[in-house]
Write a protein that holds these residues in place. Sequence first.
Motif, PDB file in Angstrom:
ATOM      1  N   SER A 114      75.540  53.721  61.316  1.00 53.43           N
ATOM      2  CA  SER A 114      75.023  54.706  61.937  1.00 53.43           C
ATOM      3  C   SER A 114      76.152  56.054  61.366  1.00 53.43           C
ATOM      4  N   ASP A 115      77.002  55.549  60.579  1.00 53.58           N
ATOM      5  CA  ASP A 115      77.742  56.651  59.801  1.00 53.58           C
ATOM      6  C   ASP A 115      77.228  57.194  58.597  1.00 53.58           C
ATOM      7  N   TYR A 116      76.132  56.558  58.202  1.00 54.03           N
ATOM      8  CA  TYR A 116      75.318  56.804  56.813  1.00 54.03           C
ATOM      9  C   TYR A 116      73.927  56.763  57.071  1.00 54.03           C
ATOM     10  N   SER A 117      73.280  57.553  56.317  1.00 54.77           N
ATOM     11  CA  SER A 117      71.837  57.686  56.113  1.00 54.77           C
ATOM     12  C   SER A 117      71.202  56.420  55.339  1.00 54.77           C
ATOM     13  N   SER A 118      70.347  55.904  55.903  1.00 54.55           N
ATOM     14  CA  SER A 118      69.717  54.607  55.128  1.00 54.55           C
ATOM     15  C   SER A 118      68.293  54.888  54.971  1.00 54.55           C
ATOM     16  N   ILE A 119      67.851  54.379  53.666  1.00 53.17           N
ATOM     17  CA  ILE A 119      66.408  54.498  53.195  1.00 53.17           C
ATOM     18  C   ILE A 119      65.973  53.204  52.980  1.00 53.17           C
ATOM     19  N   GLN A 120      64.903  52.738  53.667  1.00 54.09           N
ATOM     20  CA  GLN A 120      64.176  51.465  53.774  1.00 54.09           C
ATOM     21  C   GLN A 120      63.441  51.457  52.511  1.00 54.09           C
ATOM     22  N   ALA A 121      63.414  50.436  51.656  1.00 49.53           N
ATOM     23  CA  ALA A 121      62.712  50.258  50.455  1.00 49.53           C
ATOM     24  C   ALA A 121      62.353  48.788  50.351  1.00 49.53           C
ATOM     25  N   THR A 122      61.406  48.845  49.491  1.00 49.58           N
ATOM     26  CA  THR A 122      60.742  47.335  49.267  1.00 49.58           C
ATOM     27  C   THR A 122      60.660  47.081  47.714  1.00 49.58           C
ATOM     28  N   VAL A 123      61.187  45.896  47.093  1.00 49.48           N
ATOM     29  CA  VAL A 123      61.120  45.476  45.876  1.00 49.48           C
ATOM     30  C   VAL A 123      59.840  45.298  45.228  1.00 49.48           C
ATOM     31  N   ILE A 124      59.551  46.079  44.277  1.00 50.63           N
ATOM     32  CA  ILE A 124      57.983  46.034  43.740  1.00 50.63           C
ATOM     33  C   ILE A 124      57.890  45.472  42.314  1.00 50.63           C
ATOM     34  N   ALA A 125      59.254  45.386  41.689  1.00 53.76           N
ATOM     35  CA  ALA A 125      59.226  44.686  40.405  1.00 53.76           C
ATOM     36  C   ALA A 125      60.393  44.258  39.910  1.00 53.76           C
ATOM     37  N   ARG A 126      60.800  43.065  39.161  1.00 54.28           N
ATOM     38  CA  ARG A 126      61.935  42.923  38.300  1.00 54.28           C
ATOM     39  C   ARG A 126      61.437  42.554  37.139  1.00 54.28           C
ATOM     40  N   SER A 127      62.319  43.276  36.042  1.00 54.02           N
ATOM     41  CA  SER A 127      61.968  42.914  34.746  1.00 54.02           C
ATOM     42  C   SER A 127      62.257  41.345  34.092  1.00 54.02           C
ATOM     43  N   SER A 128      61.199  41.098  33.537  1.00 55.03           N
ATOM     44  CA  SER A 128      61.197  39.540  32.897  1.00 55.03           C
ATOM     45  C   SER A 128      62.547  39.345  32.069  1.00 55.03           C
ATOM     46  N   ASP A 129      62.679  40.223  31.081  1.00 56.75           N
ATOM     47  CA  ASP A 129      63.955  40.228  30.224  1.00 56.75           C
ATOM     48  C   ASP A 129      65.346  40.657  31.021  1.00 56.75           C
ATOM     49  N   ARG A 130      65.233  41.178  32.016  1.00 55.85           N
ATOM     50  CA  ARG A 130      66.433  41.468  32.999  1.00 55.85           C
ATOM     51  C   ARG A 130      66.555  41.303  34.236  1.00 55.85           C
ATOM     52  N   TRP A 131      66.060  40.033  34.579  1.00 54.11           N
ATOM     53  CA  TRP A 131      65.662  39.753  35.729  1.00 54.11           C
ATOM     54  C   TRP A 131      66.920  39.654  36.584  1.00 54.11           C
ATOM     55  N   PHE A 132      67.904  39.136  36.225  1.00 58.17           N
ATOM     56  CA  PHE A 132      69.286  39.108  36.907  1.00 58.17           C
ATOM     57  C   PHE A 132      70.130  40.288  36.848  1.00 58.17           C
ATOM     58  N   GLU A 133      69.704  41.380  36.113  1.00 56.82           N
ATOM     59  CA  GLU A 133      70.244  42.704  36.144  1.00 56.82           C
ATOM     60  C   GLU A 133      69.945  43.775  36.884  1.00 56.82           C
ATOM     61  N   GLN A 134      68.592  43.925  37.050  1.00 57.76           N
ATOM     62  CA  GLN A 134      67.925  45.043  37.660  1.00 57.76           C
ATOM     63  C   GLN A 134      66.578  44.843  38.190  1.00 57.76           C
ATOM     64  N   MET A 135      66.167  45.577  39.194  1.00 56.27           N
ATOM     65  CA  MET A 135      64.796  45.692  39.936  1.00 56.27           C
ATOM     66  C   MET A 135      64.278  46.896  40.117  1.00 56.27           C
ATOM     67  N   THR A 136      63.091  47.146  40.459  1.00 50.39           N
ATOM     68  CA  THR A 136      62.415  48.554  41.017  1.00 50.39           C
ATOM     69  C   THR A 136      61.970  48.397  42.228  1.00 50.39           C
ATOM     70  N   ILE A 137      62.310  49.478  43.006  1.00 50.82           N
ATOM     71  CA  ILE A 137      61.942  49.608  44.423  1.00 50.82           C
ATOM     72  C   ILE A 137      61.009  50.865  44.577  1.00 50.82           C
ATOM     73  N   ASN A 138      60.474  50.882  45.762  1.00 48.19           N
ATOM     74  CA  ASN A 138      59.350  51.966  45.902  1.00 48.19           C
ATOM     75  C   ASN A 138      59.634  53.090  46.463  1.00 48.19           C
ATOM     76  N   LYS A 139      60.957  53.740  46.325  1.00 49.93           N
ATOM     77  CA  LYS A 139      61.204  54.953  46.840  1.00 49.93           C
ATOM     78  C   LYS A 139      62.247  55.458  45.850  1.00 49.93           C
ATOM     79  N   GLY A 140      61.969  56.775  45.995  1.00 44.74           N
ATOM     80  CA  GLY A 140      62.548  57.744  44.845  1.00 44.74           C
ATOM     81  C   GLY A 140      63.229  58.922  45.354  1.00 44.74           C
TER      82      GLY A 140
END
Length: 293
Positions: A114-140
């Motif tokens: 409640s003390d923070y503003s939260s934005i709901q997002a869904t993961v839409i992609a993960r890089s095949s060569d950097r699967w364990f390091e980063q991902m892409t979400i559908n909010k910007g």
Amino acid sequence: MPSLFRRKRLMIVLLGFIVLVTLIGFSIRDRDSLSTPEKFLQDSVGWMQTIFHKPVSFVDTTVENVQDMFNVYEQNQVLKTRLSEYKGVIQENQRLNKEVDELQDTLGKSEGLSDYSSIQATVIARSSDRWFEQMTINKGEEDGVEKDMAVMTSDGLVGKVKSAGAFHSTVLLLSGFDRSNKISSWVVREDKEEAFGLIEGYDDESGRLLLEGIKLDEELEPGDTVISSGLGGVFPSNLRIGTVEEVVNDQYGLTKTAYVEPFADLFDINHVMVVDRSVETIDTSSEAEGDES
């Protein structure tokens, strides 16, 4: 002579006709028994019918059996197809139920922030060569997402926003953190004050976070909870990070390093919350005292 020949032929025709009529009349009258010629004729016809009926019946039965086999085969194929469809439906239903549970957990956790503003997002992609390091979400940026915002699931912290586009953002996972990406943290212990440390990396071999810079006199136990302290200016406070599993002295013997098991599964992420700490907390008790005065 020719006329006599004709008369004989005419007589023969007439006699034959009379005999035929007589036989017809004899055969159609009501009788309890047949004559010997009639019996012979009936039996002969019956035998012939039997002889021809058996192969015809065999061929007809064979054709029907073959048609039934083809029908059974087609029905079997249809049943297999439907069974595959049902399996797909079951798997899809299980997946949807899992997503519903995750969304419900995420929404429930969002209410707790409640003390923070939260934005709901869904993961839409993960890089095949950097699967364990980063991902892409559908909010910007159009949704309020900015660089360095904390990203978490209902279980705990998973990373931070590495870069934000207009409608999509890239999230750097905790498993991709190094010394240039630090999280100021508290180790919560029973009957003791919190111990301070910094999440400064990830151990690929053990799959655990590295909590470094812990004072030598601090006694940490396996199972102690690690949370964000909010002192680093990037991550809000009290975000769940993980639990201490092992504590060792650093290579110089000046501080301790704790191996921390993350609360969140960093490799199976579908829905996340982007947490904005820019929202100021309103102290309702102070407001109430001000109103009373």
